[in-house]
Design an enzyme around this catalytic site. Structure first.
Site, short mmCIF file in Angstrom:
data_model
loop_
_atom_site.label_atom_id
_atom_site.label_comp_id
_atom_site.label_asym_id
_atom_site.label_seq_id
_atom_site.Cartn_x
_atom_site.Cartn_y
_atom_site.Cartn_z
N GLY A 12 41.40 51.54 26.61
CA GLY A 12 41.77 52.79 25.96
C GLY A 12 42.46 52.52 24.64
CD GLN B 150 47.19 52.08 21.41
OE1 GLN B 150 46.32 52.78 21.93
NE2 GLN B 150 47.50 50.87 21.85
CB CYS C 127 49.88 48.88 25.99
SG CYS C 127 49.76 49.93 24.53
CG LEU C 128 44.38 47.25 23.36
CD1 LEU C 128 43.23 47.91 22.63
CD2 LEU C 128 44.04 45.81 23.73
CG HIS D 65 48.69 53.93 28.68
ND1 HIS D 65 49.37 52.82 29.17
CD2 HIS D 65 48.42 53.66 27.37
CE1 HIS D 65 49.51 51.94 28.18
NE2 HIS D 65 48.93 52.41 27.09
CD GLU D 66 45.12 54.81 25.72
OE1 GLU D 66 45.62 54.84 24.58
OE2 GLU D 66 45.02 53.76 26.39
CG HIS E 245 49.58 55.14 22.92
ND1 HIS E 245 50.52 54.23 22.49
CD2 HIS E 245 48.83 54.46 23.83
CE1 HIS E 245 50.33 53.07 23.11
NE2 HIS E 245 49.31 53.19 23.93
NI NI Z 1 48.51 51.67 25.17
#
Ligand code: NI
Length: 168
Positions: free
Chosen positions: A46, A51, A92-93, A134-135, A138
């Protein structure tokens, strides 16, 4: 298509609250394609626009086994269908290399728009429900590390800051 740079914790830009998408044009479509490519290249499931330092309410997700079924959610909102919590080891990236257990409602009802601005709804559970929550976090400037203890979050922060100094 081009790869986008992913911001990493504790970059303060990750704390920006994203604004609704209003223009469903070719620039949006290119951004979506770049985000999908960036997500695959980084081996994530995701990616939220926040991000990649674009503060619009847009995210891409692919929880399929073969990573060949990207899903796009624009201006997503959700309601909780089942309050029961699911625990997942989330990564998470923007917090590379760290995985911690987070509890979130196991089943949600999602309303969002696709890249053409068409509204769609779906019910998500399991990993998809976790990933969408989660997204969306963000987009509100929130990270999964916010659910951890101060001590754990501080430890992750110091380690990543050290990494960033090394690669700077
Ligand atoms: Ni993330």
């Amino acid at each position: 298509m081009s790869l986008l740079t992913i911001l990493e914790f504790p970059d303060p830009r990750l704390r920006t609250k994203a604004q609704p998408v209003t223009e469903f044009d070719s620039a949006l479509s290119s951004l979506i394609d770049d985000m999908i490519e960036t997500m695959y290249q980084a081996q994530g499931i995701g990616l939220a626009a926040t991000q990649v330092n674009v503060h619009q309410r847009l995210l891409v997700i692919d929880v399929s086994e073969n990573h060949d079924t990207p899903q796009v959610f624009i201006n997503p909102t959700f309601t909780i269908v089942d309050e029961e919590l699911n625990d997942y080891d989330e990564g998470c990236l923007s917090v590379p290399g760290f995985y911690e257990t987070v509890s979130r409602p196991r089943k949600i009802h999602v309303t969002a728009q696709d890249r053409n601005g068409e509204t769609f709804e779906l019910e998500a559970e399991g990993i998809l429900a976790t990933c969408i929550q989660h997204e969306i976090d963000h987009l509100d400037g929130k990270l999964f590390v916010d659910y951890l203890s101060n001590l754990k979050r501080q430890r992750i922060r110091s380690k990543l800051e050290k990494e960033h100094r090394k690669s700077a």
